[in-house]
Design a protein around this motif. Sequence first.
Motif, PDB file in Angstrom:
ATOM      1  N   GLU A   1       0.786  -1.237   0.000  1.00 59.49           N
ATOM      2  CA  GLU A   1       0.000   0.000   0.000  1.00 59.49           C
ATOM      3  C   GLU A   1       0.815   1.282   0.000  1.00 59.49           C
ATOM      4  N   ARG A   2       2.144   1.177  -0.215  1.00 59.29           N
ATOM      5  CA  ARG A   2       2.891   2.443  -0.222  1.00 59.29           C
ATOM      6  C   ARG A   2       4.241   2.383  -0.922  1.00 59.29           C
TER       7      ARG A   2
ATOM      8  N   GLN B   1      -0.400   7.909  -7.742  1.00 62.02           N
ATOM      9  CA  GLN B   1      -0.469   8.965  -6.732  1.00 62.02           C
ATOM     10  C   GLN B   1      -1.920   9.328  -6.394  1.00 62.02           C
TER      11      GLN B   1
ATOM     12  N   PHE C   1      -2.981   6.586  -3.598  1.00 61.93           N
ATOM     13  CA  PHE C   1      -2.241   6.461  -2.342  1.00 61.93           C
ATOM     14  C   PHE C   1      -1.817   7.848  -1.876  1.00 61.93           C
TER      15      PHE C   1
ATOM     16  N   LEU D   1       0.675   8.305   0.449  1.00 62.00           N
ATOM     17  CA  LEU D   1       2.109   8.227   0.727  1.00 62.00           C
ATOM     18  C   LEU D   1       2.719   7.174  -0.181  1.00 62.00           C
ATOM     19  N   LEU D   2       3.857   7.486  -0.772  1.00 60.40           N
ATOM     20  CA  LEU D   2       4.574   6.512  -1.584  1.00 60.40           C
ATOM     21  C   LEU D   2       6.059   6.636  -1.309  1.00 60.40           C
ATOM     22  N   SER D   3       6.748   5.518  -1.343  1.00 60.60           N
ATOM     23  CA  SER D   3       8.206   5.527  -1.269  1.00 60.60           C
ATOM     24  C   SER D   3       8.724   4.631  -2.382  1.00 60.60           C
TER      25      SER D   3
ATOM     26  N   ASN E   1      10.665   9.611  -1.167  1.00 61.75           N
ATOM     27  CA  ASN E   1       9.300   9.588  -0.653  1.00 61.75           C
ATOM     28  C   ASN E   1       8.469  10.680  -1.290  1.00 61.75           C
TER      29      ASN E   1
ATOM     30  N   GLN F   1       4.441  12.497  -0.653  1.00 62.70           N
ATOM     31  CA  GLN F   1       3.247  12.589   0.170  1.00 62.70           C
ATOM     32  C   GLN F   1       2.267  13.524  -0.514  1.00 62.70           C
TER      33      GLN F   1
END
Length: 146
Positions: A68-69, A94, A97, A99-101, A139, A141
């Motif tokens: 999930e991220r 994007q 979600f 938050l993504l990293s 990251n 957000q």
Amino acid sequence: MIRQSTPDDLAPILALWMESTIYAHPFIEERYWRESEPIVRDVYLPAAQTWVWEEKGVLKGFASVMEERFLGALFVAPVAIRNGIGKALVQYVQQHFSLLSLEVYQKNQSAVNFYHALGFRIEDSAWQEETHHPTWIMNWQADQTL
């Protein structure tokens, strides 16, 4: 053009992954990627949510998110690079979600610049023991002011 992947997409996704990962990482021996294919096929892809960009029945790119991220994969066919496919796939993810990293090889400067332009920021670095190359942890957000 962007849709959720299906089981029928597995072979084209793997072929696209192999071609584009070798193209994007000339500083890593091709043998490493060939040896990595079973884990991509049997572990990573089944554990991920994957979206594909398809044109006239041909896969041109895909993006996979794990846990999930973690944007674990973004690959575009070398012949289709710089046509907006990667950007569209990242922006699509994007939207789903907050938050993504991701982890990207430091030597892959065009990818680092690409992710930076889409709002990702370098937060840390790591060392990939298998390839003996450093990576950036980036990251993103979603804008919390909206």
